[in-house]
Write a protein that holds these residues in place. Structure first.
Motif, mmCIF file in Angstrom:
data_model
loop_
_atom_site.group_PDB
_atom_site.id
_atom_site.type_symbol
_atom_site.label_atom_id
_atom_site.label_comp_id
_atom_site.label_asym_id
_atom_site.label_seq_id
_atom_site.Cartn_x
_atom_site.Cartn_y
_atom_site.Cartn_z
ATOM 1 N N LEU A 88 -64.133 -34.711 -31.806
ATOM 2 C CA LEU A 88 -65.260 -35.168 -32.633
ATOM 3 C C LEU A 88 -65.066 -36.582 -33.155
ATOM 4 N N ALA A 89 -63.838 -37.053 -33.200
ATOM 5 C CA ALA A 89 -63.563 -38.422 -33.647
ATOM 6 C C ALA A 89 -63.874 -39.443 -32.550
ATOM 7 N N MET A 90 -64.114 -38.989 -31.340
ATOM 8 C CA MET A 90 -64.393 -39.885 -30.213
ATOM 9 C C MET A 90 -65.890 -40.167 -30.134
ATOM 10 N N ASP A 91 -66.245 -41.444 -29.958
ATOM 11 C CA ASP A 91 -67.650 -41.816 -29.770
ATOM 12 C C ASP A 91 -68.162 -41.218 -28.468
ATOM 13 N N GLY A 92 -69.387 -40.712 -28.501
ATOM 14 C CA GLY A 92 -70.017 -40.190 -27.304
ATOM 15 C C GLY A 92 -69.657 -38.753 -26.983
ATOM 16 N N THR A 112 -68.591 -29.956 -15.436
ATOM 17 C CA THR A 112 -69.455 -28.898 -14.919
ATOM 18 C C THR A 112 -70.891 -29.351 -14.718
ATOM 19 N N TYR A 113 -71.259 -30.483 -15.289
ATOM 20 C CA TYR A 113 -72.632 -30.982 -15.170
ATOM 21 C C TYR A 113 -72.600 -32.491 -15.281
ATOM 22 N N HIS A 114 -73.418 -33.153 -14.476
ATOM 23 C CA HIS A 114 -73.527 -34.606 -14.566
ATOM 24 C C HIS A 114 -74.968 -35.022 -14.309
ATOM 25 N N HIS A 115 -75.472 -35.890 -15.159
ATOM 26 C CA HIS A 115 -76.815 -36.435 -14.968
ATOM 27 C C HIS A 115 -76.756 -37.928 -15.231
ATOM 28 N N PHE A 116 -77.287 -38.694 -14.283
ATOM 29 C CA PHE A 116 -77.389 -40.142 -14.450
ATOM 30 C C PHE A 116 -78.829 -40.535 -14.244
ATOM 31 N N MET A 122 -78.559 -43.975 -18.592
ATOM 32 C CA MET A 122 -78.079 -42.857 -19.362
ATOM 33 C C MET A 122 -77.165 -42.036 -18.460
ATOM 34 N N ASN A 123 -76.013 -41.724 -18.951
ATOM 35 C CA ASN A 123 -75.017 -40.966 -18.222
ATOM 36 C C ASN A 123 -74.572 -39.825 -19.120
ATOM 37 N N VAL A 124 -74.845 -38.589 -18.715
ATOM 38 C CA VAL A 124 -74.509 -37.420 -19.526
ATOM 39 C C VAL A 124 -73.651 -36.484 -18.691
ATOM 40 N N CYS A 125 -72.528 -36.052 -19.266
ATOM 41 C CA CYS A 125 -71.616 -35.143 -18.580
ATOM 42 C C CYS A 125 -71.368 -33.922 -19.446
ATOM 43 N N GLY A 126 -71.459 -32.753 -18.837
ATOM 44 C CA GLY A 126 -71.106 -31.517 -19.513
ATOM 45 C C GLY A 126 -69.728 -31.095 -19.038
ATOM 46 N N CYS A 127 -68.853 -30.768 -19.972
ATOM 47 C CA CYS A 127 -67.485 -30.404 -19.631
ATOM 48 C C CYS A 127 -67.063 -29.129 -20.330
ATOM 49 N N LEU A 128 -66.171 -28.406 -19.685
ATOM 50 C CA LEU A 128 -65.469 -27.311 -20.321
ATOM 51 C C LEU A 128 -64.061 -27.799 -20.612
ATOM 52 N N VAL A 129 -63.663 -27.705 -21.859
ATOM 53 C CA VAL A 129 -62.333 -28.143 -22.277
ATOM 54 C C VAL A 129 -61.563 -26.901 -22.703
ATOM 55 N N PHE A 182 -63.959 -24.922 -25.151
ATOM 56 C CA PHE A 182 -65.003 -25.742 -25.754
ATOM 57 C C PHE A 182 -66.051 -26.101 -24.707
ATOM 58 N N VAL A 183 -67.298 -26.140 -25.119
ATOM 59 C CA VAL A 183 -68.387 -26.706 -24.317
ATOM 60 C C VAL A 183 -68.666 -28.067 -24.939
ATOM 61 N N VAL A 184 -68.464 -29.117 -24.145
ATOM 62 C CA VAL A 184 -68.515 -30.483 -24.661
ATOM 63 C C VAL A 184 -69.491 -31.317 -23.837
ATOM 64 N N VAL A 185 -70.256 -32.150 -24.518
ATOM 65 C CA VAL A 185 -71.120 -33.120 -23.843
ATOM 66 C C VAL A 185 -70.551 -34.507 -24.120
ATOM 67 N N VAL A 186 -70.427 -35.295 -23.053
ATOM 68 C CA VAL A 186 -69.902 -36.655 -23.154
ATOM 69 C C VAL A 186 -70.955 -37.605 -22.619
ATOM 70 N N GLU A 187 -71.253 -38.650 -23.378
ATOM 71 C CA GLU A 187 -72.236 -39.647 -22.966
ATOM 72 C C GLU A 187 -71.601 -41.029 -22.961
ATOM 73 N N ASP A 188 -72.179 -41.926 -22.153
ATOM 74 C CA ASP A 188 -71.756 -43.324 -22.196
ATOM 75 C C ASP A 188 -71.969 -43.873 -23.601
ATOM 76 N N THR A 189 -71.114 -44.798 -24.005
ATOM 77 C CA THR A 189 -71.295 -45.541 -25.249
ATOM 78 C C THR A 189 -71.334 -47.016 -24.884
ATOM 79 N N PRO A 190 -71.700 -47.880 -25.823
ATOM 80 C CA PRO A 190 -71.705 -49.305 -25.501
ATOM 81 C C PRO A 190 -70.331 -49.839 -25.064
ATOM 82 N N SER A 191 -69.262 -49.192 -25.512
ATOM 83 C CA SER A 191 -67.929 -49.715 -25.200
ATOM 84 C C SER A 191 -67.183 -48.922 -24.127
ATOM 85 N N LEU A 192 -67.608 -47.679 -23.832
ATOM 86 C CA LEU A 192 -66.896 -46.856 -22.851
ATOM 87 C C LEU A 192 -67.865 -46.082 -21.967
ATOM 88 N N ARG A 193 -67.485 -45.949 -20.719
ATOM 89 C CA ARG A 193 -68.227 -45.074 -19.818
ATOM 90 C C ARG A 193 -67.825 -43.635 -20.107
#
Length: 100
Positions: free
Chosen positions: A23-27, A70-74, A1-8, A39-50
């Motif tokens: 919102l149209a992007m997976d993960g 701003t945040y990363h958890h693996f 599991m790879n979770v990233c918090g970003c400020l956009v 924006f406060v955005v969370v991005v996660e790995d998907t089966p097709s993209l890191r």
């Protein structure tokens, strides 16, 4: 599991379009948003993209001015059992500082 918090940060006149594109992007999930384009955005790995690839794609959205990680958890989610430590700090003679 790879979770990233970003400020956009997006151009104020492109806030709605950037939100739709993200919102149209997976993960990608938007957890907060301001009218000024932040924006406060969370991005996660998907089966097709890191997550890192998705973050790079966020930079390419028209109107996005910056993306800051701003945040990363693996966490490795394989089913391997956790290994117990060989010895605890007190067993090996190391000092502990319970008062800290």
């Amino acid at each position: 599991m790879n979770v990233c918090g970003c400020l956009v940060h997006a151009a104020p006149d492109r806030v709605d379009g950037c939100a739709e594109d993200m919102l149209a992007m997976d993960g990608v999930e938007i957890h907060g948003r301001s009218d000024e384009g932040r924006f406060v955005v969370v991005v996660e790995d998907t089966p097709s993209l890191r997550a890192s690839e998705t973050i790079m794609a966020l930079h390419q959205i028209p109107g996005v001015l910056s993306v800051t990680l701003t945040y990363h958890h693996f966490e490795d989610l394989t089913d391997t059992p956790a290994q117990a430590p060989l010895s605890s700090p007190t067993q090996s003679g190391a000092q502990t500082h319970d008062h800290l």
